[in-house]
Design a protein around this motif. Structure first.
Motif: not given
Length: 343
Positions: A251-262
């Motif tokens: 979940v942390r990995c998905v959140v980090a990738v999503s925030l990086t993209f945003l």
């Protein structure tokens, strides 16, 4: 867009650009240098994947150097033909080279996860110089097309920017001074801009997003298999502490990738499509708006390699050790000075 003769507005626009881009450019350059030195000093990182990443860092460093000049492309300035072409072609080349290197790094890591058995047989590993040529030569060739004649330099508005608000300067005088209004509309035709945006930039961003999403999907499937095997070994139906840790890490990995993209890609996508809208409508827009959008868009995208590099401890370990040594020396000097004062 402002007129070439509006020197006061041009000066304020340049000051705003430098005020925004110089601190951001300095941070990007220093961070890239730290990661590049970490790769160069650690011999264990001297392999093909890290060479690709080193090439990406070099392209990102060059993008940081060119960052103050990219927003200037949206301002109309009085420059000669050769200076105007260099001011537009060279930053565009560095930006495209950065994008091509970023796609290559993502593709190499994508293949490593999707098809690990054939990873060592990739053409990129067999011929590394050819891979470097692929990520540096096509951007140079495409960005140089305006210098080879694909531009709007000769047009009916040649002497428009030589005109003041009261009178018109003759075309002969403008040519005699060997300077004219330098604008991205004169250097880049609309077809060139459309091809770059929708034929190169947008497909590259979508490819990076697709490969990242595919890797996350594969990681999710592998994590489910690990949890299933773990439950079968322990013969329990409840999720254990290790499974909860794995799920939390994912979940942390998905959140980090999503925030990086945003944070990194969305500002650039907004800037790119806003530019296309105004280009299609052929309307003038505030130079301040263009400056803020271009600085935030290009600057946020240039942070992507830094996020990838700073998240790897192997890259940042030499820099951390150097900072620790400097901190220890500083503490020793402070303690020595305090002892001398006490005596």
């Amino acid at each position: 867009m402002m007129d070439c003769n509006d020197s006061r507005a041009l000066l304020s626009g340049e000051q705003l650009i430098y005020a925004i881009t110089v601190p951001l450019s300095t941070s990007i350059i220093l961070a890239n240098l730290v990661i590049m030195l970490g790769i160069a000093w650690n011999r264990q990182l001297h392999d093909t994947p890290n060479y690709f990443f080193f090439s990406l860092l070099l392209a990102d460093l060059c993008t940081g150097v060119a960052l103050p000049f990219i927003p200037l492309m949206g301002l109309n300035r009085e420059l000669s033909l050769s200076s105007c072409l260099v001011a537009h072609v060279f930053p565009n080349f560095l930006f495209l080279a950065f994008l091509f290197n970023l796609v290559m790094v993502h593709y190499e890591r994508y293949i490593c996860i999707v098809d690990p058995l054939h990873y060592s047989n990739l053409w990129m590993h067999r011929s590394f110089p050819l891979a470097l040529l692929v990520v540096w030569a096509p951007p140079l060739l495409y960005a140089s097309l305006p210098a080879f004649g694909w531009n709007n330099w000769t047009g009916p508005d040649w002497n428009d920017c030589c005109a003041s608000s009261q009178n018109m300067t003759p075309l002969s005088n403008c040519s005699a001074n060997k300077t004219t209004c330098c604008s991205y509309r004169r250097v880049f035709p609309n077809a060139f801009i459309y091809l770059e945006v929708y034929g190169l930039v947008l497909p590259a961003i979508l490819a990076i997003a697709g490969m990242t999403g595919r890797v996350l999907w594969i990681t999710r499937g592998q994590m489910k298999d690990i949890c299933r095997l773990h439950r079968s070994l322990e013969r329990g139906s409840q999720a254990s502490y290790r499974e909860q840790r794995l799920n939390l890490r994912y979940v942390r990995c998905v959140v980090a990738v999503s925030l990086t993209f945003l944070a990194c890609w969305v500002p650039y996508l907004i800037y790119m499509h806003v530019c296309i809208v105004f280009l299609v409508s052929d309307t003038k827009w505030s130079s301040t708006t263009h400056i803020v959008l271009s600085c935030s868009g290009i600057g946020s995208m240039a942070v992507v390699p830094l996020v990838l590099g700073l998240s790897n401890r192997q890259y940042t370990e030499p820099g951390c050790k150097l900072l620790q040594k400097l901190r220890d020396r500083w503490r020793r000097r402070m303690q020595g000075s305090e002892e001398e004062v006490a005596v």
